[in-house]
Scaffold this motif. Structure first.
Motif, PDB file in Angstrom:
ATOM      1  N   ARG A   1       0.547  -1.431   0.085  1.00 35.58           N
ATOM      2  CA  ARG A   1      -0.147   0.213  -0.378  1.00 35.58           C
ATOM      3  C   ARG A   1       0.647   0.890  -0.366  1.00 35.58           C
ATOM      4  NH1 ARG A   1      -5.505   0.087  -1.188  1.00 35.58           N
ATOM      5  NH2 ARG A   1      -5.203   1.908   0.131  1.00 35.58           N
ATOM      6  N   GLY A   2       0.377   2.315  -0.280  1.00 37.63           N
ATOM      7  CA  GLY A   2       1.135   3.456  -0.240  1.00 37.63           C
ATOM      8  C   GLY A   2       1.796   4.177   1.042  1.00 37.63           C
ATOM      9  N   GLY A   3       1.312   3.831   1.874  1.00 34.93           N
ATOM     10  CA  GLY A   3       2.271   3.954   3.272  1.00 34.93           C
ATOM     11  C   GLY A   3       3.121   3.205   3.664  1.00 34.93           C
ATOM     12  N   ALA A   4       3.401   2.309   3.257  1.00 34.98           N
ATOM     13  CA  ALA A   4       4.180   1.536   2.846  1.00 34.98           C
ATOM     14  C   ALA A   4       5.592   1.814   2.219  1.00 34.98           C
ATOM     15  CB  ALA A   4       4.334  -0.023   3.062  1.00 34.98           C
ATOM     16  N   LYS A   5       5.170   2.275   0.501  1.00 39.91           N
ATOM     17  CA  LYS A   5       5.342   2.233  -0.081  1.00 39.91           C
ATOM     18  C   LYS A   5       6.385   3.598  -0.088  1.00 39.91           C
ATOM     19  CE  LYS A   5       3.230   1.418  -3.873  1.00 39.91           C
ATOM     20  NZ  LYS A   5       1.963   1.222  -5.458  1.00 39.91           N
ATOM     21  N   ARG A   6       6.105   5.054   0.710  1.00 39.01           N
ATOM     22  CA  ARG A   6       6.382   5.956   1.482  1.00 39.01           C
ATOM     23  C   ARG A   6       7.531   5.905   2.358  1.00 39.01           C
ATOM     24  NH1 ARG A   6       1.710   7.167   0.504  1.00 39.01           N
ATOM     25  NH2 ARG A   6      -0.039   7.456   2.996  1.00 39.01           N
ATOM     26  N   VAL A   7       7.424   4.411   3.310  1.00 40.47           N
ATOM     27  CA  VAL A   7       7.935   4.201   4.229  1.00 40.47           C
ATOM     28  C   VAL A   7       9.541   3.702   3.630  1.00 40.47           C
ATOM     29  CG1 VAL A   7       8.242   2.913   6.252  1.00 40.47           C
ATOM     30  CG2 VAL A   7       6.807   3.745   5.852  1.00 40.47           C
ATOM     31  N   LEU A   8       8.962   2.932   2.550  1.00 43.96           N
ATOM     32  CA  LEU A   8      10.944   2.678   1.609  1.00 43.96           C
ATOM     33  C   LEU A   8      10.804   3.582   1.031  1.00 43.96           C
ATOM     34  CD1 LEU A   8       8.773  -1.304   0.464  1.00 43.96           C
ATOM     35  CD2 LEU A   8      10.424  -0.582   2.341  1.00 43.96           C
ATOM     36  N   GLU A   9      10.641   4.411   0.205  1.00 46.28           N
ATOM     37  CA  GLU A   9      11.164   5.141  -0.785  1.00 46.28           C
ATOM     38  C   GLU A   9      12.555   6.438   0.388  1.00 46.28           C
ATOM     39  OE1 GLU A   9       7.804   6.849  -2.313  1.00 46.28           O
ATOM     40  OE2 GLU A   9       7.828   5.649  -4.242  1.00 46.28           O
ATOM     41  N   GLU A  10      11.280   6.607   1.827  1.00 46.72           N
ATOM     42  CA  GLU A  10      12.050   7.528   2.955  1.00 46.72           C
ATOM     43  C   GLU A  10      13.443   6.819   3.288  1.00 46.72           C
ATOM     44  OE1 GLU A  10       9.403   8.558   5.262  1.00 46.72           O
ATOM     45  OE2 GLU A  10       8.457   9.777   3.956  1.00 46.72           O
ATOM     46  N   ALA A  11      13.683   5.162   3.259  1.00 47.35           N
ATOM     47  CA  ALA A  11      14.554   4.683   4.016  1.00 47.35           C
ATOM     48  C   ALA A  11      15.377   4.447   2.004  1.00 47.35           C
ATOM     49  CB  ALA A  11      14.671   3.391   4.427  1.00 47.35           C
ATOM     50  N   GLY A  12      15.461   5.055   0.817  1.00 45.66           N
ATOM     51  CA  GLY A  12      15.976   4.550   0.246  1.00 45.66           C
ATOM     52  C   GLY A  12      15.948   2.799   0.051  1.00 45.66           C
ATOM     53  N   ILE A  13      14.757   2.933   0.399  1.00 40.98           N
ATOM     54  CA  ILE A  13      14.681   1.530  -0.522  1.00 40.98           C
ATOM     55  C   ILE A  13      13.944   0.618  -1.288  1.00 40.98           C
ATOM     56  CG2 ILE A  13      14.201  -1.068   0.323  1.00 40.98           C
ATOM     57  CD1 ILE A  13      14.805  -0.012   3.335  1.00 40.98           C
ATOM     58  N   ARG A  14      14.201   0.512  -3.243  1.00 33.07           N
ATOM     59  CA  ARG A  14      13.866   0.310  -4.160  1.00 33.07           C
ATOM     60  C   ARG A  14      12.854  -1.083  -3.506  1.00 33.07           C
ATOM     61  NH1 ARG A  14      19.332   0.132  -6.067  1.00 33.07           N
ATOM     62  NH2 ARG A  14      18.609  -1.904  -5.918  1.00 33.07           N
ATOM     63  N   PHE A  15      11.447  -0.845  -4.381  1.00 35.33           N
ATOM     64  CA  PHE A  15      10.936  -1.945  -4.566  1.00 35.33           C
ATOM     65  C   PHE A  15      10.101  -2.101  -5.851  1.00 35.33           C
ATOM     66  CE2 PHE A  15       8.846   2.006  -3.330  1.00 35.33           C
ATOM     67  CZ  PHE A  15       7.073   1.852  -4.187  1.00 35.33           C
ATOM     68  N   TYR A  16      10.087  -3.203  -5.944  1.00 34.60           N
ATOM     69  CA  TYR A  16       9.212  -4.284  -7.087  1.00 34.60           C
ATOM     70  C   TYR A  16       8.197  -4.682  -6.499  1.00 34.60           C
ATOM     71  CZ  TYR A  16      14.067  -2.943  -8.940  1.00 34.60           C
ATOM     72  OH  TYR A  16      14.510  -1.922  -9.213  1.00 34.60           O
ATOM     73  N   ALA A  17       6.849  -3.740  -6.894  1.00 36.84           N
ATOM     74  CA  ALA A  17       6.244  -4.605  -6.281  1.00 36.84           C
ATOM     75  C   ALA A  17       5.238  -5.948  -7.620  1.00 36.84           C
ATOM     76  CB  ALA A  17       4.553  -3.504  -5.588  1.00 36.84           C
TER      77      ALA A  17
END
Length: 135
Positions: free
Chosen positions: A66-82
């Protein structure tokens, strides 16, 4: 590079916020050198980003997120592939080969519903066959 995959029974777990473990892959020169399974202790959406940051993950492969978790990952500098599904080890190999099938817009559509915290008990999809919550 350190890659984490939401993980359950060898498969990519399909609901980031409810994952109970990550399988972590250390990669050097394009090859997996070490794998470890890390328990999250039921951390929940926001804290999972902190777990990944503390263990120095820079890339996440997951099912729905979800969006909130995406923001947390972006702020931590973690690239993610959903939107990743299937065998976790195969997903990492596909990622390293540049052939990973994923959907950056994949979200678990039932977020917020009361379903005892287990994705799949509410009929959103057939997780045993690699379908994600949004299907």
């Amino acid at each position: 590079m350190r890659i984490a995959v939401t993980y359950e029974d060898g498969q990519v777990f399909q609901h980031f916020g409810h994952t109970e473990r990550f399988k972590v892959y250390d990669v050097e020169n394009g090859k997996v050198t070490v794998t470890t399974v890390v328990n999250t202790n039921g951390s929940g959406h926001g804290a999972l980003g902190d777990v990944l940051k503390k263990i120095h993950v820079d890339t996440l492969l997951c099912g729905g997120i979800r969006g909130g978790a995406k923001r947390v990952l972006e702020e931590a500098g973690i690239r993610f592939y959903a939107g990743v599904s299937g065998d976790a080890d195969e997903a990492v190999q596909a990622f390293l080969a540049g052939t990973l099938a994923y959907n950056p817009d994949e979200e678990c559509a039932h977020h917020g519903e009361h379903h005892d915290g287990v994705c799949g008990e509410h009929g959103c999809g057939d997780h045993d066959r690699g379908h994600s919550c949004g299907e």
